[in-house]
Design a protein around this motif. Structure first.
Motif, PDB file in Angstrom:
ATOM      1  N   TYR A  30      -7.655   5.982  -2.043  1.00 40.71           N
ATOM      2  CA  TYR A  30      -8.550   6.014  -0.896  1.00 40.71           C
ATOM      3  C   TYR A  30      -7.789   5.868   0.420  1.00 40.71           C
ATOM      4  O   TYR A  30      -8.197   6.420   1.445  1.00 40.71           O
ATOM      5  CB  TYR A  30      -9.625   4.937  -1.028  1.00 40.71           C
ATOM      6  CG  TYR A  30     -10.702   5.295  -2.038  1.00 40.71           C
ATOM      7  CD1 TYR A  30     -11.286   6.558  -2.020  1.00 40.71           C
ATOM      8  CD2 TYR A  30     -11.136   4.393  -3.001  1.00 40.71           C
ATOM      9  CE1 TYR A  30     -12.262   6.914  -2.929  1.00 40.71           C
ATOM     10  CE2 TYR A  30     -12.110   4.732  -3.923  1.00 40.71           C
ATOM     11  CZ  TYR A  30     -12.676   5.996  -3.887  1.00 40.71           C
ATOM     12  OH  TYR A  30     -13.644   6.349  -4.783  1.00 40.71           O
ATOM     13  N   PHE A  31      -6.677   5.154   0.391  1.00 40.44           N
ATOM     14  CA  PHE A  31      -5.864   5.026   1.603  1.00 40.44           C
ATOM     15  C   PHE A  31      -5.290   6.369   2.014  1.00 40.44           C
ATOM     16  O   PHE A  31      -5.340   6.755   3.189  1.00 40.44           O
ATOM     17  CB  PHE A  31      -4.732   4.021   1.381  1.00 40.44           C
ATOM     18  CG  PHE A  31      -3.770   3.941   2.538  1.00 40.44           C
ATOM     19  CD1 PHE A  31      -4.042   3.131   3.622  1.00 40.44           C
ATOM     20  CD2 PHE A  31      -2.597   4.701   2.541  1.00 40.44           C
ATOM     21  CE1 PHE A  31      -3.159   3.066   4.706  1.00 40.44           C
ATOM     22  CE2 PHE A  31      -1.718   4.638   3.612  1.00 40.44           C
ATOM     23  CZ  PHE A  31      -1.997   3.830   4.689  1.00 40.44           C
ATOM     24  N   GLU A  32      -4.736   7.104   1.065  1.00 42.57           N
ATOM     25  CA  GLU A  32      -4.068   8.367   1.386  1.00 42.57           C
ATOM     26  C   GLU A  32      -5.050   9.461   1.778  1.00 42.57           C
ATOM     27  O   GLU A  32      -4.740  10.304   2.617  1.00 42.57           O
ATOM     28  CB  GLU A  32      -3.224   8.819   0.198  1.00 42.57           C
ATOM     29  CG  GLU A  32      -1.970   7.985  -0.019  1.00 42.57           C
ATOM     30  CD  GLU A  32      -0.938   8.149   1.081  1.00 42.57           C
ATOM     31  OE1 GLU A  32      -0.923   9.204   1.739  1.00 42.57           O
ATOM     32  OE2 GLU A  32      -0.147   7.209   1.290  1.00 42.57           O
ATOM     33  N   THR A  33      -6.222   9.486   1.174  1.00 46.46           N
ATOM     34  CA  THR A  33      -7.201  10.531   1.492  1.00 46.46           C
ATOM     35  C   THR A  33      -8.046  10.180   2.711  1.00 46.46           C
ATOM     36  O   THR A  33      -8.548  11.070   3.395  1.00 46.46           O
ATOM     37  CB  THR A  33      -8.149  10.766   0.308  1.00 46.46           C
ATOM     38  OG1 THR A  33      -8.799   9.528  -0.035  1.00 46.46           O
ATOM     39  CG2 THR A  33      -7.398  11.299  -0.899  1.00 46.46           C
ATOM     40  N   GLY A  34      -8.198   8.868   2.976  1.00 49.87           N
ATOM     41  CA  GLY A  34      -9.123   8.457   4.034  1.00 49.87           C
ATOM     42  C   GLY A  34     -10.559   8.518   3.579  1.00 49.87           C
ATOM     43  O   GLY A  34     -11.482   8.312   4.385  1.00 49.87           O
ATOM     44  N   VAL A 131     -10.905   3.263   8.338  1.00 45.39           N
ATOM     45  CA  VAL A 131      -9.514   3.513   8.739  1.00 45.39           C
ATOM     46  C   VAL A 131      -9.072   4.866   8.198  1.00 45.39           C
ATOM     47  O   VAL A 131      -9.153   5.118   6.989  1.00 45.39           O
ATOM     48  CB  VAL A 131      -8.581   2.408   8.202  1.00 45.39           C
ATOM     49  CG1 VAL A 131      -7.135   2.703   8.603  1.00 45.39           C
ATOM     50  CG2 VAL A 131      -9.014   1.046   8.730  1.00 45.39           C
ATOM     51  N   LYS A 132      -8.631   5.723   9.083  1.00 37.69           N
ATOM     52  CA  LYS A 132      -8.141   7.033   8.687  1.00 37.69           C
ATOM     53  C   LYS A 132      -6.616   6.997   8.550  1.00 37.69           C
ATOM     54  O   LYS A 132      -5.940   6.340   9.338  1.00 37.69           O
ATOM     55  CB  LYS A 132      -8.542   8.099   9.717  1.00 37.69           C
ATOM     56  CG  LYS A 132     -10.042   8.348   9.795  1.00 37.69           C
ATOM     57  CD  LYS A 132     -10.587   8.918   8.505  1.00 37.69           C
ATOM     58  CE  LYS A 132     -12.075   9.219   8.604  1.00 37.69           C
ATOM     59  NZ  LYS A 132     -12.605   9.725   7.312  1.00 37.69           N
ATOM     60  N   TYR A 136       0.914  11.921  10.003  1.00 41.61           N
ATOM     61  CA  TYR A 136       2.242  12.239   9.478  1.00 41.61           C
ATOM     62  C   TYR A 136       2.367  11.947   7.983  1.00 41.61           C
ATOM     63  O   TYR A 136       3.278  12.447   7.324  1.00 41.61           O
ATOM     64  CB  TYR A 136       3.324  11.486  10.257  1.00 41.61           C
ATOM     65  CG  TYR A 136       3.215   9.980  10.254  1.00 41.61           C
ATOM     66  CD1 TYR A 136       3.704   9.218   9.197  1.00 41.61           C
ATOM     67  CD2 TYR A 136       2.637   9.318  11.339  1.00 41.61           C
ATOM     68  CE1 TYR A 136       3.614   7.839   9.208  1.00 41.61           C
ATOM     69  CE2 TYR A 136       2.551   7.934  11.355  1.00 41.61           C
ATOM     70  CZ  TYR A 136       3.028   7.203  10.289  1.00 41.61           C
ATOM     71  OH  TYR A 136       2.951   5.831  10.303  1.00 41.61           O
ATOM     72  N   LEU A 137       1.447  11.157   7.417  1.00 42.14           N
ATOM     73  CA  LEU A 137       1.496  10.881   5.978  1.00 42.14           C
ATOM     74  C   LEU A 137       1.218  12.135   5.147  1.00 42.14           C
ATOM     75  O   LEU A 137       1.570  12.198   3.974  1.00 42.14           O
ATOM     76  CB  LEU A 137       0.501   9.782   5.613  1.00 42.14           C
ATOM     77  CG  LEU A 137       0.766   8.393   6.186  1.00 42.14           C
ATOM     78  CD1 LEU A 137      -0.315   7.423   5.752  1.00 42.14           C
ATOM     79  CD2 LEU A 137       2.137   7.875   5.774  1.00 42.14           C
ATOM     80  N   HIS A 153       3.649   4.689  -3.027  1.00 41.32           N
ATOM     81  CA  HIS A 153       2.691   3.859  -3.764  1.00 41.32           C
ATOM     82  C   HIS A 153       3.185   3.469  -5.158  1.00 41.32           C
ATOM     83  O   HIS A 153       2.386   3.095  -6.025  1.00 41.32           O
ATOM     84  CB  HIS A 153       1.350   4.588  -3.860  1.00 41.32           C
ATOM     85  CG  HIS A 153       0.670   4.719  -2.534  1.00 41.32           C
ATOM     86  ND1 HIS A 153      -0.130   3.714  -2.006  1.00 41.32           N
ATOM     87  CD2 HIS A 153       0.692   5.716  -1.608  1.00 41.32           C
ATOM     88  CE1 HIS A 153      -0.580   4.096  -0.827  1.00 41.32           C
ATOM     89  NE2 HIS A 153      -0.102   5.303  -0.565  1.00 41.32           N
ATOM     90  N   ASN A 154       4.486   3.546  -5.356  1.00 44.42           N
ATOM     91  CA  ASN A 154       5.103   3.013  -6.579  1.00 44.42           C
ATOM     92  C   ASN A 154       4.523   3.613  -7.864  1.00 44.42           C
ATOM     93  O   ASN A 154       4.070   2.889  -8.759  1.00 44.42           O
ATOM     94  CB  ASN A 154       4.956   1.485  -6.623  1.00 44.42           C
ATOM     95  CG  ASN A 154       5.517   0.805  -5.395  1.00 44.42           C
ATOM     96  OD1 ASN A 154       6.633   1.105  -4.972  1.00 44.42           O
ATOM     97  ND2 ASN A 154       4.755  -0.096  -4.805  1.00 44.42           N
ATOM     98  N   CYS A 155       4.550   4.922  -7.957  1.00 45.10           N
ATOM     99  CA  CYS A 155       4.046   5.534  -9.196  1.00 45.10           C
ATOM    100  C   CYS A 155       4.844   6.784  -9.576  1.00 45.10           C
ATOM    101  O   CYS A 155       4.265   7.791  -9.996  1.00 45.10           O
ATOM    102  CB  CYS A 155       2.551   5.855  -9.087  1.00 45.10           C
ATOM    103  SG  CYS A 155       2.074   6.891  -7.702  1.00 45.10           S
TER     104      CYS A 155
END
Length: 248
Positions: A30-34, A131-132, A136-137, A153-155
């Motif tokens: 969810y962090f990476e997609t927003g 939070v969006k 740059y990510l 994200h350690n995967c």
């Protein structure tokens, strides 16, 4: 439950978008997609409906189910006199239904939010806590961007796979534990690519400290253009080191 099944559908879609592996956490996805969990979107939609009921923006048959405010049934003025009374039910199933559940959420909102002068302003207040992700990510060609994201994200590295019981050892083929720090700063197999990475970063006047956090997450104090330049340099390293397969 069907709610959880729907959530899994969204998570699977998000994994396709981000290239995350199946063991990546929901928070990472969810962090990476927003994107938001569907539960958050449902709760916001319910609050918008209560706002419409509160301001007589719905048909009468819906308006009639609005509970009384506490102030309207009390002779005394209290701090919560503008709160709606929460209906009480004997069964937990009914207690979680639309009116009692959403009224509790409505009462928890600040008075300024509840008294917004338009539905547009009310929605803006509800979205204030979202939070969006930084632009740059998402930089880079898909293979390199996915690799960079997985590192963040350690995967993807052996230490990550070992932690999830997917491989027998966390070590790199050089014999040392393979994590992001090892990849960027230690492993002798990538010396040439590493030297090129460091030389390019040192030419950037706004880069003062080179560490794993900068290479993976960027620096919030820098502009999007500056962080993009850092990420471009990092992804060149990821391509040149030859560590990662393009089967992502």
């Amino acid at each position: 439950m069907d709610i959880e099944k729907l959530e899994k559908v969204q998570l699977n879609a998000a994994r396709i978008v981000t290239g995350f592996t199946s063991f990546a956490s929901r928070n990472s996805i969810y962090f990476e997609t927003g994107w938001e969990p569907l539960e958050h979107r449902r709760n916001r939609a319910k609050l918008i409906t209560v706002y419409k009921m509160h301001n007589n923006l719905v048909p009468t048959y819906i308006q009639n189910i609005v509970p009384y405010t506490r102030g309207s049934v009390s002779r005394y003025t209290t701090r919560n006199s503008l709160d709606y009374s929460v209906p009480k039910f004997r069964l937990e199933l009914f207690n979680k239904s639309f009116i009692p559940d959403t009224v509790r959420r409505w009462n928890a909102l600040s008075l300024n939010t509840r008294e917004a002068t338009s539905i547009k302003i009310f929605k803006k207040c509800l979205y204030n806590d979202t939070v969006k992700p930084q632009k740059y990510l998402s930089f880079g060609k898909r293979f390199l961007n996915i690799t960079h994201t997985r590192l963040r994200h350690n995967c993807i590295l052996n230490s990550d796979l070992f932690r999830c019981n997917l491989i027998a050892s966390p070590n790199c083929s050089c014999g040392l534990s393979e994590d992001a720090y090892h990849l960027f700063f230690v492993c002798k197999k990538y010396t040439r690519a590493r030297n090129s990475l460091m030389n390019k970063l040192l030419t950037l006047s706004y880069v003062h400290i080179i560490d794993a956090h900068l290479l993976l997450w960027g620096d919030d104090s820098l502009t999007n253009i500056q962080n993009t330049e850092i990420f471009k340099t990092v992804q060149i390293f990821l391509s040149e080191c030859g560590r990662f397969s393009k089967n992502v």
